[in-house]
Design an enzyme around this catalytic site. Structure first.
Site, PDB file in Angstrom:
ATOM      1  CB  CYS A  25      35.477-117.017  27.992  1.00 13.88           C
ATOM      2  SG  CYS A  25      35.661-117.853  26.464  1.00 13.88           S
ATOM      3  NE  ARG A  36      36.693-111.183  29.307  1.00 11.00           N
ATOM      4  CZ  ARG A  36      37.604-110.185  29.538  1.00 11.00           C
ATOM      5  NH1 ARG A  36      37.463-108.821  28.739  1.00 11.00           N
ATOM      6  NH2 ARG A  36      39.004-111.279  28.588  1.00 11.00           N
ATOM      7  CD1 TRP A  45      31.376-114.373  21.807  1.00 11.87           C
ATOM      8  CD2 TRP A  45      33.350-114.843  20.657  1.00 11.87           C
ATOM      9  NE1 TRP A  45      31.348-113.925  20.037  1.00 11.87           N
ATOM     10  CE2 TRP A  45      32.848-114.567  20.126  1.00 11.87           C
ATOM     11  CE3 TRP A  45      34.575-115.481  20.859  1.00 11.87           C
ATOM     12  CZ2 TRP A  45      33.590-114.174  18.219  1.00 11.87           C
ATOM     13  CZ3 TRP A  45      35.681-115.094  19.107  1.00 11.87           C
ATOM     14  CH2 TRP A  45      34.267-114.628  18.408  1.00 11.87           C
ATOM     15  CG  ASN A  79      39.495-115.528  27.502  1.00 16.42           C
ATOM     16  OD1 ASN A  79      39.132-115.441  26.922  1.00 16.42           O
ATOM     17  ND2 ASN A  79      39.705-114.174  28.498  1.00 16.42           N
ATOM     18  N   GLY A  80      40.415-118.546  26.710  1.00 15.83           N
ATOM     19  CA  GLY A  80      42.304-118.204  25.188  1.00 15.83           C
ATOM     20  C   GLY A  80      42.094-119.021  24.768  1.00 15.83           C
ATOM     21  CD  GLU A 102      32.547 -96.339  15.126  1.00 18.16           C
ATOM     22  OE1 GLU A 102      33.240 -96.911  14.474  1.00 18.16           O
ATOM     23  OE2 GLU A 102      31.917 -96.367  16.089  1.00 18.16           O
ATOM     24  CE  LYS A 118      29.742 -98.450  17.505  1.00 24.27           C
ATOM     25  NZ  LYS A 118      30.804 -98.930  16.835  1.00 24.27           N
ATOM     26  CD  GLU A 166      29.367-103.414  16.998  1.00 22.85           C
ATOM     27  OE1 GLU A 166      29.265-102.287  16.986  1.00 22.85           O
ATOM     28  OE2 GLU A 166      30.047-103.568  17.649  1.00 22.85           O
ATOM     29  CG  HIS A 195      34.454 -93.137  -9.424  1.00 22.08           C
ATOM     30  ND1 HIS A 195      34.970 -93.021 -10.745  1.00 22.08           N
ATOM     31  CD2 HIS A 195      34.753 -92.816  -8.636  1.00 22.08           C
ATOM     32  CE1 HIS A 195      34.926 -91.536 -10.776  1.00 22.08           C
ATOM     33  NE2 HIS A 195      35.443 -91.704  -9.587  1.00 22.08           N
ATOM     34  CE  LYS A 221      32.658-102.983  25.409  1.00 21.92           C
ATOM     35  NZ  LYS A 221      32.436-101.792  23.837  1.00 21.92           N
TER      36      LYS A 221
END
Ligand code: AGP
Length: 607
Positions: A2, A27, A81, A107-108, A483, A487, A490, A506, A602
């Site tokens: 957060c 965040r 979050w 936050n935590g 990558e 992207k 996401e 395969h 983020k």
């Protein structure tokens, strides 16, 4: 994870808190809220499960109703979050104690929250939410009953907590504001504008030039002077650090979103970093400044995009200097064995990713050394590593990492070249030629942006309704395919996977049917032609990123002047640009919020 913010200032706190929360929204954006002290010795709280814009409207409505006339310049704010408890207003911060006297933002993770809550409920505390953080306000309430002020109560409360926290508590009765930190980032600062605390310097950089990063166990009373304590005893304050991004624009500067802005900033960012590092590469001084011991092998660790950047850097150590190398997914770090004399490079743009911090705690480093490659030199990772290299990407607000990837790759490759030259694995003249090639990267990125912006939008209609996407590469191109798939997932919320192109036959080839989009990074390996033919024969829609004549002619090959040193050292770095733009354009066509993709944040400070 957060975002936390607090202020004590002469003017009204609400506009400051709203501005800072907007900059912290990356965040977490499941909910937002503030608590502001009133001149009557109470607090007014406002919370929403919508975005900060809604919070601002709620605060305006309070003001129009005459409530905020009595508000002071002291307040706390939070963006959430969700980890414990659903996304509801009741679970949004700030959380109060039973009496409404204490408000906290956190936050935590409080690891022993269940146990503490049971103890507090047995003492008749009544909880209003499902979240672990609420135990903090009730613990402080409990401790205040033994006498003493807010700082003593916060010290005693945090002494009973296990886990991680960046907490700010506000006492409506005394007006005191106290911050406490343990394994979660929290910065405090004072300027002529007022007194501030925030999870991230970006949130307050426009009001302060210097800040102090709280250390594990610190408790600080944010009064006229800052009173620094740990376990109730006064401690020396941490040094003042200059906010290098103070005055930096955090606006969109005419762009539709931060991701678009940050993609376009890549050539300039790359040029700035290379200019700064270039004189220290071939002469080995960049490596010498890190003061790290000799190494025989390299291991990189990180998560998501940072791990991909690490893999590029590990490949560069191998291809340039024949250094054995490996990569480690940080969240699986507990099972890793570090061989003696390994250079461990931990990558994290935020420097706060819990999986990375846990991995470096769990690793038995023995004779090995740990260097942090991060975009935040005051981060927890930077402080815990033996040495630190800042990738200097500048603020990145979009949740999707774009320019930090490019910055990490360039900085890490520069470190690799410098280390290899300093340890005489490559000669200085060879290193100088590599630096010349690094200097071409900004132009290659600019070319890739122009080519992608032209070629990609017309493709989107054709691929928009696909339910799955494949990304293929060979050799040094495979990590870029990874990558690209990350992207796309996401941002578009669609399935996307990457494979080394040779692996397709395969198994994954079974996924290809008429119209399946298959994005191929063609960095010049001729064997990729047969892999493309295998896809085309099944009706797959091949989107080739390569030189002239490709679907997206974005690679340096299309300039007719490929890198003299060849592409295998750090791969086709410019290929990341069309991959970013493809993901963004598809996401926008699907109506997604590209700066704030669902379920993500983020900086992921939980395991
Ligand atoms: C990248 O677009 C993602 N948002 C994510 O994978 C990110 O790279 C990862 O969470 C690691 O973050 P860090 O670099 O701050 O450690």
């Amino acid at each position: 994870m957060c975002g936390v913010v607090a202020c004590r200032m002469p003017g009204a706190a609400a506009p400051f808190l709203v501005d800072a929360l907007r900059l912290l929204e990356y965040r977490g954006y499941d909910s937002a809220g503030v608590a502001i002290l009133t001149t009557a010795g109470t607090t007014v709280s406002s919370r929403t499960t919508h975005r900060v814009d809604t919070l601002e409207r709620q605060l305006d409505a309070l003001e129009q109703a005459g409530v905020t006339g009595a508000l002071s310049g002291t307040g706390i704010g939070h963006t959430r979050w969700a980890t414990h408890g659903a996304v509801t207003e009741a679970n949004a911060h700030p959380h109060l104690d039973c009496t409404g006297r204490i408000s906290i933002v956190h936050n935590g993770i409080i690891e022993n929250a269940v146990e503490l809550r049971a103890q507090l409920e047995a003492e008749r505390h009544v909880f209003a939410s499902e979240v672990d953080s609420e135990v903090v306000s009730h613990l402080i309430e409990h401790e205040l009953r033994s006498g003493g002020g807010l700082r003593e109560a916060v010290t005693a409360a945090t002494g009973r907590m296990r886990g991680s926290w960046a907490v700010v508590a506000l006492d409506a009765q005394s007006g005191a504001l106290v911050a406490a930190a343990h394994r979660s980032p929290l910065l405090v600062a004072r300027s002529e504008k007022g007194v501030f605390a925030a999870s991230d310097i970006n949130a307050i950089a426009q009001w302060v030039d210097l800040f102090q990063a709280m250390r594990d166990g610190d408790v600080v009373e944010l009064g006229e002077q800052f009173a620094w304590t740990r376990a109730g005893t006064g401690v020396t304050p941490p040094p003042f650090v200059s906010s290098i991004w103070s005055g930096t624009s955090h606006g969109l500067a005419g762009h539709a979103d931060f991701m678009g802005k940050e993609i376009e900033e890549q050539p300039e960012t790359a040029a700035r970093i290379i200019d700064e590092l270039a004189p220290r590469i071939a002469n080995g001084s960049l490596w010498a400044e890190l003061q790290l011991p000799p190494f025989e092998r390299v291991a990189v660790l990180g998560c998501g995009t940072s791990l991909n950047a690490g893999r590029v850097i590990a490949n560069a150590f191998g291809s340039l200097g024949d250094v054995p190398n490996s990569s480690l997914i940080a969240s699986e770090g507990q099972s890793a064995i570090v061989e003696p004399r390994t250079l461990v490079i931990a990558l994290s743009q935020s420097g706060e990713t819990a999986d990375v911090l846990r991995a470096i705690d769990d690793l038995d480093l023995g004779t090995s050394a740990l260097v942090a490659l991060t975009n935040s030199d005051h981060s927890t990772l930077a402080r815990r590593a033996d040495s630190m290299l800042n990738c200097n990407a500048g603020p990145e607000i979009g949740v999707a990492a774009t320019k930090t990837f490019v910055a990490q790759v360039i900085t890490g490759v520069a470190m690799a070249l410098s280390a290899l030259a300093a340890t005489r694995r490559i000669d200085r003249e060879y290193a100088r030629r590599q630096v010349d090639d690094l200097r071409r990267i900004p132009d290659l990125l600019a070319h890739a942006i122009a080519a992608s912006q032209k070629a990609i939008p017309p493709l989107i209609d054709e691929i928009r309704d696909a339910q799955g996407y494949l990304f293929l590469g060979r050799g040094s191109g495979v990590v870029y395919a990874a990558e690209g798939a990350l992207k796309l997932k996401e941002l578009s919320y669609r399935w996307a996977e990457h494979y080394p192109a040779g692996e397709l036959k395969h198994g994954p080839l079974a996924l290809v049917e008429a119209g399946t989009p298959v994005v191929v990074i063609d960095s010049g390996d001729r064997r990729i032609e047969s892999n493309i033919a295998e896809v085309s024969a099944r009706g797959g829609r091949v989107i080739r990123i390569g030189g002239a004549g490709s679907t997206i002619p974005a690679l340096g090959l299309s300039l007719g002047t490929p890198m003299p040193g060849g592409i295998d050292r750090w791969g086709p770095l410019e290929s990341v640009v069309p991959l970013q733009i493809l993901a963004r354009e598809l996401a926008l066509a699907l109506g997604r919020d590209v700066d704030k993709p669902r379920n993500l944040a983020k900086s992921v400070t939980v395991e």
